[in-house]
Design an enzyme around this catalytic site. Structure first.
Site, PDB file in Angstrom:
ATOM      1  N   HIS A   1       0.835  -1.211   0.000  1.00  0.00           N
ATOM      2  CA  HIS A   1       0.000   0.000   0.000  1.00  0.00           C
ATOM      3  C   HIS A   1       0.867   1.257   0.000  1.00  0.00           C
ATOM      4  O   HIS A   1       0.499   2.284   0.578  1.00  0.00           O
ATOM      5  CB  HIS A   1      -0.987  -0.003   1.178  1.00  0.00           C
ATOM      6  CG  HIS A   1      -2.070  -1.026   1.005  1.00  0.00           C
ATOM      7  ND1 HIS A   1      -3.184  -0.791   0.238  1.00  0.00           N
ATOM      8  CD2 HIS A   1      -2.183  -2.294   1.458  1.00  0.00           C
ATOM      9  CE1 HIS A   1      -3.953  -1.873   0.245  1.00  0.00           C
ATOM     10  NE2 HIS A   1      -3.366  -2.809   0.973  1.00  0.00           N
TER      11      HIS A   1
ATOM     12  N   ASP B   1       2.485   1.970  -3.188  1.00  0.00           N
ATOM     13  CA  ASP B   1       2.627   2.399  -4.600  1.00  0.00           C
ATOM     14  C   ASP B   1       1.804   3.648  -4.888  1.00  0.00           C
ATOM     15  O   ASP B   1       2.292   4.614  -5.475  1.00  0.00           O
ATOM     16  CB  ASP B   1       2.333   1.258  -5.594  1.00  0.00           C
ATOM     17  CG  ASP B   1       0.986   0.582  -5.451  1.00  0.00           C
ATOM     18  OD1 ASP B   1       0.241   0.885  -4.488  1.00  0.00           O
ATOM     19  OD2 ASP B   1       0.655  -0.250  -6.324  1.00  0.00           O
TER      20      ASP B   1
ATOM     21  N   SER C   1     -11.680 -18.888 -21.935  1.00  0.00           N
ATOM     22  CA  SER C   1     -10.746 -19.215 -20.861  1.00  0.00           C
ATOM     23  C   SER C   1     -10.894 -20.697 -20.545  1.00  0.00           C
ATOM     24  O   SER C   1     -11.992 -21.250 -20.624  1.00  0.00           O
ATOM     25  CB  SER C   1     -11.079 -18.377 -19.624  1.00  0.00           C
ATOM     26  OG  SER C   1     -10.589 -19.019 -18.470  1.00  0.00           O
TER      27      SER C   1
ATOM     28  N   LEU D   1      -2.335 -12.602  -5.743  1.00  0.00           N
ATOM     29  CA  LEU D   1      -1.101 -12.854  -6.492  1.00  0.00           C
ATOM     30  C   LEU D   1      -1.151 -12.249  -7.894  1.00  0.00           C
ATOM     31  O   LEU D   1      -0.387 -12.635  -8.775  1.00  0.00           O
ATOM     32  CB  LEU D   1      -0.825 -14.372  -6.554  1.00  0.00           C
ATOM     33  CG  LEU D   1      -0.717 -15.055  -5.182  1.00  0.00           C
ATOM     34  CD1 LEU D   1      -0.536 -16.559  -5.340  1.00  0.00           C
ATOM     35  CD2 LEU D   1       0.423 -14.474  -4.348  1.00  0.00           C
TER      36      LEU D   1
ATOM     37  N   SER E   1      -3.524 -12.102 -10.458  1.00  0.00           N
ATOM     38  CA  SER E   1      -3.971 -12.802 -11.670  1.00  0.00           C
ATOM     39  C   SER E   1      -4.549 -11.821 -12.683  1.00  0.00           C
ATOM     40  O   SER E   1      -4.466 -12.051 -13.890  1.00  0.00           O
ATOM     41  CB  SER E   1      -4.979 -13.896 -11.331  1.00  0.00           C
ATOM     42  OG  SER E   1      -6.123 -13.355 -10.729  1.00  0.00           O
ATOM     43  N   SER E   2      -5.119 -10.715 -12.226  1.00  0.00           N
ATOM     44  CA  SER E   2      -5.679  -9.764 -13.198  1.00  0.00           C
ATOM     45  C   SER E   2      -4.569  -9.038 -13.951  1.00  0.00           C
ATOM     46  O   SER E   2      -4.668  -8.822 -15.161  1.00  0.00           O
ATOM     47  CB  SER E   2      -6.639  -8.777 -12.533  1.00  0.00           C
ATOM     48  OG  SER E   2      -5.955  -7.988 -11.616  1.00  0.00           O
TER      49      SER E   2
ATOM     50  N   ASP F   1       1.465  -4.187  -9.429  1.00  0.00           N
ATOM     51  CA  ASP F   1       1.264  -5.515 -10.024  1.00  0.00           C
ATOM     52  C   ASP F   1       1.677  -5.531 -11.498  1.00  0.00           C
ATOM     53  O   ASP F   1       2.319  -6.467 -11.970  1.00  0.00           O
ATOM     54  CB  ASP F   1      -0.212  -5.922  -9.918  1.00  0.00           C
ATOM     55  CG  ASP F   1      -0.760  -5.727  -8.529  1.00  0.00           C
ATOM     56  OD1 ASP F   1       0.033  -5.751  -7.577  1.00  0.00           O
ATOM     57  OD2 ASP F   1      -1.990  -5.535  -8.384  1.00  0.00           O
TER      58      ASP F   1
ATOM     59  N   TYR G   1     -10.188  -0.855  -0.446  1.00  0.00           N
ATOM     60  CA  TYR G   1      -8.935  -0.392  -1.058  1.00  0.00           C
ATOM     61  C   TYR G   1      -9.046   1.092  -1.413  1.00  0.00           C
ATOM     62  O   TYR G   1      -8.170   1.892  -1.091  1.00  0.00           O
ATOM     63  CB  TYR G   1      -8.638  -1.243  -2.295  1.00  0.00           C
ATOM     64  CG  TYR G   1      -7.335  -0.922  -3.000  1.00  0.00           C
ATOM     65  CD1 TYR G   1      -6.171  -1.613  -2.697  1.00  0.00           C
ATOM     66  CD2 TYR G   1      -7.279   0.061  -3.984  1.00  0.00           C
ATOM     67  CE1 TYR G   1      -4.967  -1.333  -3.353  1.00  0.00           C
ATOM     68  CE2 TYR G   1      -6.098   0.349  -4.647  1.00  0.00           C
ATOM     69  CZ  TYR G   1      -4.946  -0.345  -4.330  1.00  0.00           C
ATOM     70  OH  TYR G   1      -3.770  -0.065  -4.985  1.00  0.00           O
TER      71      TYR G   1
HETATM   72  C1  GLA Z   1      -3.086  -4.401  -4.813  1.00  0.00           C
HETATM   73  C2  GLA Z   1      -2.955  -3.272  -5.820  1.00  0.00           C
HETATM   74  C3  GLA Z   1      -1.510  -2.775  -5.866  1.00  0.00           C
HETATM   75  C4  GLA Z   1      -0.998  -2.434  -4.471  1.00  0.00           C
HETATM   76  C5  GLA Z   1      -1.273  -3.575  -3.505  1.00  0.00           C
HETATM   77  C6  GLA Z   1      -0.921  -3.233  -2.094  1.00  0.00           C
HETATM   78  O1  GLA Z   1      -2.342  -5.516  -5.228  1.00  0.00           O
HETATM   79  O2  GLA Z   1      -3.339  -3.710  -7.109  1.00  0.00           O
HETATM   80  O3  GLA Z   1      -1.420  -1.675  -6.726  1.00  0.00           O
HETATM   81  O4  GLA Z   1      -1.576  -1.234  -4.020  1.00  0.00           O
HETATM   82  O5  GLA Z   1      -2.637  -3.969  -3.533  1.00  0.00           O
HETATM   83  O6  GLA Z   1       0.433  -3.038  -1.949  1.00  0.00           O
END
Ligand code: GLA
Length: 460
Positions: A87, A89, A120, A178, A180-181, A230, A287
């Site tokens: 958290h 970024d 898929s 992890l 996946s998106s 990600d 979030y």
């Molecule tokens: C998710 C978000 C990322 C980041 C993390 C927390 O994975 O997609 O951008 O903010 O949470 O570090």
């Protein structure tokens, strides 16, 4: 207008408040053992990664079976675990992801019209369709929003992208935190880049452009908030390296990453990942709330982002940890809102922890590195309040059974933990976590082993 997508059984979208895990995926979550407290835990399952050859073949075969023609190629993109820097970024901070060997494969063929047809392996009998012509943000429902949104974002930029047919295969678990998106949007971006001769995928700088398309797709088409960690991990991580990603606004692609050695076996270590399989709430907005709180706090403190607070205090206090914490307390006390105070404390200390972790790991100080994992988890639990009982129990069990350190990874509210352990300890530790989960009546968790792997690539 939302387009009419036929997607029977195409589940896997938005079942996680971690925006990194909302894409379709063939590793389905099994109903857990909730309510079976005291029962013996079944053997924990380790999810194997598909090799490039296996993934490429499966995606190719699915494509040819469904579309009755051959794809132009097969590409893949990895999921990630973030070693530390959670958290941070979207606060202009630092993160340290590695790419997983677990990847999403896409077999793709470009079209001359604007139609998109997707399948898929999660449900090979059901196709998703969309038309890029006249498509607007939020105009596609379900998992198809992720790949369609990439083409949509490219066209919005004026890039010469048309429709396409694509088949997806993945060994990344869904809803596990992890990414996946990101694996889906980044593999799509790279495939479209080659299929339409855009040329961005060949350089790191060009990949940053593809990353911005992947982020636009997730934010604007799929409606999933994400801070960029990600997608950068999926596109830019190198084998054997952790990606030190600096999200300070205004940095060029040459300035915002540095590749850090991450050969765990050289230290006799393994990185265990345990997917807690904790139930997620759908789109609960947590979030986005965290993000908004941080922005409001930065505004009150008169800075553009919380990274500025971290940098200013670090510059003032040098390596004197006590002085740093005291200075942070003074800043935090300027905020009248106790929630904002906690959130700021997490973000600032987490940014500091990334720098310290990089230093400790490079020096081979594994005890210190493990300590920083633990401190990160406590901060995410108590100050950022994004853990759930399953994450806390997995971390506590790992720490009580020999891990150097353990923490949740990803956005939280469910998902996975990582634990730094001696070689050979992953399996027994994972089983201990499974037993602890059975005792508490939690879902049966599952595991995988993380090895720092390479970025999105063409595999066939
Ligand atoms: C998710 C978000 C990322 C980041 C993390 C927390 O994975 O997609 O951008 O903010 O949470 O570090």
């Amino acid at each position: 207008m939302r387009q009419n997508i036929m997607r029977q059984g195409m589940t896997g979208v938005s079942d996680s408040s971690d925006s990194s895990d909302k894409a379709a995926n063939p590793v389905e979550r099994k109903p857990g053992s909730a309510g079976t407290a005291g029962a013996a835990a079944p053997a924990i399952k380790f999810i194997p990664a598909l090799s490039d050859a296996q993934g490429a073949r499966q995606a190719w075969d699915l494509f040819t079976a469904v579309f009755q023609t051959q794809p132009e190629g097969v590409w893949d993109a990895p999921g990630r675990v973030n070693l530390i820097g959670e958290h941070t970024d979207y606060n202009g901070g630092l993160c340290l992801p590695i790419a997983l060997p677990h990847r999403t494969f896409i077999a793709l063929r470009s079209r001359t019209d604007t139609q998109v047809n997707l399948v898929s392996s999660i449900n090979p009998d059901s196709l998703a369709h969309a038309d890029l012509q006249g498509l607007e943000a939020g105009g596609v429902e379900g998992w198809a929003a992720y790949p369609v949104g990439v083409a949509w974002a490219m066209r919005r930029q004026g890039l010469p992208v048309r429709g396409f047919d694509a088949a997806f295969v993945s060994c990344l678990p869904l809803g596990a935190g992890l990414s996946s998106s990101a694996a889906m949007t980044c593999s799509t971006a790279l495939a479209l880049d080659e299929a339409f001769n855009l040329g961005y995928g060949k350089s790191d700088e060009g990949r940053v452009t593809l990353i911005s398309m992947a982020i636009a797709s997730e934010n604007e088409m799929a409606g999933a908030s994400t801070g960029g960690l990600d997608q950068n991990a999926s596109m830019r991580c190198q084998e054997g390296k952790a990606l030190l990603l600096d999200c300070r606004p205004g940095l060029t692609s040459f300035e915002n990453v540095s590749q850090q050695d991450c050969d765990l076996s050289a230290y006799g270590l393994e990185l265990l990942v345990v997917d807690t399989c904790a139930p997620h709430q759908l789109n609960d907005g947590q979030y986005a709330q965290r993000r908004a709180t941080c922005e409001a706090a930065a505004h009150k403190l008169g800075v553009a982002n919380l990274r500025e607070v971290a940098d200013t205090l670090a510059a003032q206090t040098g390596d004197d940890e006590e002085a740093r914490l005291a200075a942070l307390k003074t800043v935090v006390n300027k905020l009248d809102n106790p929630v904002e105070m906690k959130r700021v404390r997490h973000v600032v200390t987490e940014i500091w922890r990334v720098t310290e972790f990089v230093r400790a790991f490079a020096q081979g100080d594994i005890e210190r590195a493990g300590h920083l994992f633990n401190a990160s988890h406590v901060s995410l639990r108590d100050d950022y309040q994004v853990t759930v009982p399953e994450l806390d129990l997995a971390v506590e069990t790992a720490r009580a059974n020999g891990a150097y350190g353990a923490r949740m990874t990803g956005g939280g509210f469910g998902g996975s933990i990582i634990a730094l352990v001696n070689q050979g300890q992953s399996q027994p530790l994972a089983q201990k976590i499974a037993t602890a989960f059975a005792d508490r009546g939690f879902n049966q968790p599952r595991a995988l082993t993380a090895v720092a792997s390479g970025p999105a690539q063409r595999v066939l």
